[in-house]
Scaffold this motif. Structure first.
Motif, short mmCIF file in Angstrom:
data_model
loop_
_atom_site.label_atom_id
_atom_site.label_comp_id
_atom_site.label_asym_id
_atom_site.label_seq_id
_atom_site.Cartn_x
_atom_site.Cartn_y
_atom_site.Cartn_z
N ARG A 136 0.63 -0.81 0.25
CA ARG A 136 0.59 0.14 0.60
C ARG A 136 1.34 1.43 0.09
N TRP A 137 2.43 1.45 0.19
CA TRP A 137 2.79 1.91 0.55
C TRP A 137 4.25 1.77 0.54
N PHE A 138 5.02 3.21 0.08
CA PHE A 138 6.59 2.78 -0.10
C PHE A 138 7.56 4.20 -0.05
N VAL A 139 8.89 3.49 -0.02
CA VAL A 139 9.30 4.87 0.16
C VAL A 139 10.72 4.79 0.06
N ALA A 140 11.26 5.45 -0.89
CA ALA A 140 12.54 5.29 -1.50
C ALA A 140 13.56 5.83 -1.96
N GLY A 141 15.30 5.69 -1.60
CA GLY A 141 16.33 7.19 -2.57
C GLY A 141 15.78 6.99 -3.65
N GLU A 142 16.84 7.89 -4.23
CA GLU A 142 16.99 7.20 -5.20
C GLU A 142 18.14 7.96 -6.08
N PHE A 143 19.51 8.45 -6.94
CA PHE A 143 20.25 8.57 -7.85
C PHE A 143 20.31 8.66 -9.40
N GLY A 144 20.39 9.94 -10.00
CA GLY A 144 20.95 9.65 -11.32
C GLY A 144 21.46 10.07 -11.62
N TYR A 171 27.88 18.56 -32.43
CA TYR A 171 29.06 18.95 -32.25
C TYR A 171 29.42 18.02 -30.54
N GLN A 172 30.58 18.06 -31.02
CA GLN A 172 31.42 16.84 -29.74
C GLN A 172 32.76 17.58 -29.22
N PRO A 173 32.63 17.34 -28.09
CA PRO A 173 32.71 15.27 -26.95
C PRO A 173 31.08 15.60 -26.85
N ALA A 174 31.01 15.20 -25.65
CA ALA A 174 29.72 15.16 -24.87
C ALA A 174 29.74 16.30 -24.49
N THR A 175 28.14 16.98 -24.01
CA THR A 175 27.42 18.76 -24.53
C THR A 175 27.46 18.82 -22.82
N GLY A 176 26.72 17.97 -22.23
CA GLY A 176 26.83 18.21 -20.40
C GLY A 176 26.09 17.32 -19.91
N GLY A 177 26.05 16.66 -19.01
CA GLY A 177 25.86 16.15 -17.78
C GLY A 177 24.94 16.75 -16.32
N ASN A 178 24.18 15.71 -16.22
CA ASN A 178 23.92 16.02 -14.54
C ASN A 178 23.43 15.06 -14.03
N PHE A 179 23.95 15.06 -12.34
CA PHE A 179 23.97 13.87 -11.38
C PHE A 179 22.37 14.30 -10.29
N SER A 180 21.64 13.72 -10.24
CA SER A 180 20.49 14.03 -9.44
C SER A 180 19.88 12.89 -8.17
N TYR A 181 20.00 13.07 -6.88
CA TYR A 181 19.74 12.39 -6.47
C TYR A 181 18.21 13.01 -5.36
N GLY A 182 17.94 12.20 -4.70
CA GLY A 182 16.43 12.35 -3.51
C GLY A 182 15.48 11.57 -3.71
N LEU A 183 14.23 11.46 -2.73
CA LEU A 183 12.93 10.84 -2.57
C LEU A 183 12.44 10.71 -3.33
N GLN A 184 11.57 9.18 -3.37
CA GLN A 184 10.98 9.29 -3.95
C GLN A 184 9.42 8.52 -2.98
N THR A 185 8.48 8.45 -2.89
CA THR A 185 7.51 7.60 -2.37
C THR A 185 5.53 7.89 -2.64
N GLY A 186 5.34 6.39 -2.91
CA GLY A 186 4.03 6.69 -2.98
C GLY A 186 2.36 5.90 -2.41
N ILE A 187 1.42 6.52 -2.49
CA ILE A 187 0.57 5.39 -2.09
C ILE A 187 -0.23 4.53 -2.66
N SER A 188 -0.65 3.70 -2.63
CA SER A 188 -1.02 2.55 -4.17
C SER A 188 -2.22 1.77 -3.79
N PHE A 189 -2.96 1.55 -4.55
CA PHE A 189 -4.63 1.28 -4.56
C PHE A 189 -4.63 0.22 -5.46
N ALA A 190 -5.45 -0.43 -5.51
CA ALA A 190 -5.90 -2.26 -6.28
C ALA A 190 -4.83 -1.63 -7.58
#
Length: 226
Positions: A136-144, A171-190
Motif C-alpha cells: 500500500r505504500w513505499f519510500v525510497a532514495g534515488e540517484f541518477g 558538436y562533440q565531445p559530450a555536451t553536458g550531464g547532470n547528477f540527481s538525488y532525492g526521495l520518492q514515495t507513494g500510496i498504492s491502491f488496487a
C-alpha cells in the motif's frame, strides 16, 4: 567543431536542464504479474514546469522488468518546440525483507528552441533506487545521471548577425550531464498509484549550478490486467 565556452554554455545549459527529473516510479510490492500494462502521467518542476505521459509494458521475465516510453514538454511552449522523449526500461533487481533495489536505463532524444538556436540532442539516463516497499505504500532514495551525448545546433539568423563565423552541425565531445538525488514515495491502491518525488540536481562538473537546483514531481500509474 568548437564553440567559445561562453557561447556554448549560453546555448546548451537550458536544453540539458529541461525535464531532467522524471523517471518511471513503481511500487514493486504493489505490482502484480497480471498487470502487464501501465499508463502513467506526471507533472512537476525542475528547470520549468513540465508535464508528460507514457506507457510501460511488464515483460515476462524472472525478475520484474518494465519496458517504457515517455514524452514530456514544458508548460507554455508549443509542444513540438521543446520536448523530451525517453525509451528504455526499469527492473527490480533485488528484494530482501521488503527492501528493493531497482535500476533503469533510458535513451533520450531532446529538442530545445530559443531565439538563438534550435538544439537537438541524443543522450542517456541511468538511475537507481533503494527503498522499503509495502503493497500500500513505499519510500525510497534515488540517484541518477542524465547525459547529453551529442548535440546538433541550428543557429538563427539573429544569432548569426552577432557571430557570423558560427557553423551549424553536430558538436562533440559530450555536451553536458547532470547528477540527481532525492526521495520518492507513494500510496498504492488496487490499480492506481499516487506518486511524489523531490530532490536536487548538480551538474557533471560540480561547478555550474542550475537556475533552480531542485526538482519536485507528482504522478500517477494506472495498472491494467492483461
Amino acid at each position: 567543431m568548437i564553440l567559445s565556452k561562453k557561447i556554448f554554455l549560453l546555448l546548451i545549459l537550458p536544453a540539458i536542464f529541461i525535464n531532467i527529473a522524471h523517471s518511471q516510479t513503481i511500487n514493486w510490492a504493489g505490482l502484480e504479474k497480471e498487470q502487464r500494462h501501465i499508463a502513467h502521467a506526471h507533472a512537476g518542476f525542475d528547470y520549468a514546469f513540465v508535464y508528460g505521459a507514457g506507457y510501460s509494458r511488464q515483460l515476462s521475465s524472472p525478475i520484474p522488468i518494465l519496458a517504457t516510453i515517455d514524452f514530456s514538454t514544458p508548460v507554455g511552449n508549443k509542444v513540438l518546440d521543446d520536448f523530451k522523449t525517453k525509451v528504455g526500461g526499469v527492473a527490480d533487481l533485488y528484494e530482501f525483507n521488503n527492501f528493493h533495489v531497482s535500476a533503469s536505463v533510458y535513451g533520450i532524444y531532446r529538442r530545445y528552441e530559443n531565439p538563438m538556436a534550435t538544439l537537438q540532442n541524443f543522450g542517456s539516463e541511468f538511475k537507481a533506487a533503494v527503498g522499503y516497499y509495502q503493497s500500500r505504500w513505499f519510500v525510497a532514495g534515488e540517484f541518477g545521471f542524465d547525459k547529453a551525448i551529442v548535440t546538433h545546433f541550428e543557429h538563427s539568423d539573429k544569432f548569426r548577425e552577432n557571430f557570423p563565423d558560427v557553423k551549424n552541425g553536430w558538436y562533440q565531445p559530450a555536451t553536458g550531464g547532470n547528477f540527481s538525488y532525492g526521495l520518492q514515495t507513494g500510496i498504492s491502491f488496487a490499480s492506481v498509484d499516487a506518486l511524489f518525488r523531490v530532490g536536487k540536481v548538480v551538474t557533471q562538473d560540480f561547478k555550474t549550478n542550475p537556475t533552480i537546483p531542485f526538482y519536485a514531481e507528482i504522478g500517477t500509474n494506472i495498472k491494467i490486467n492483461k
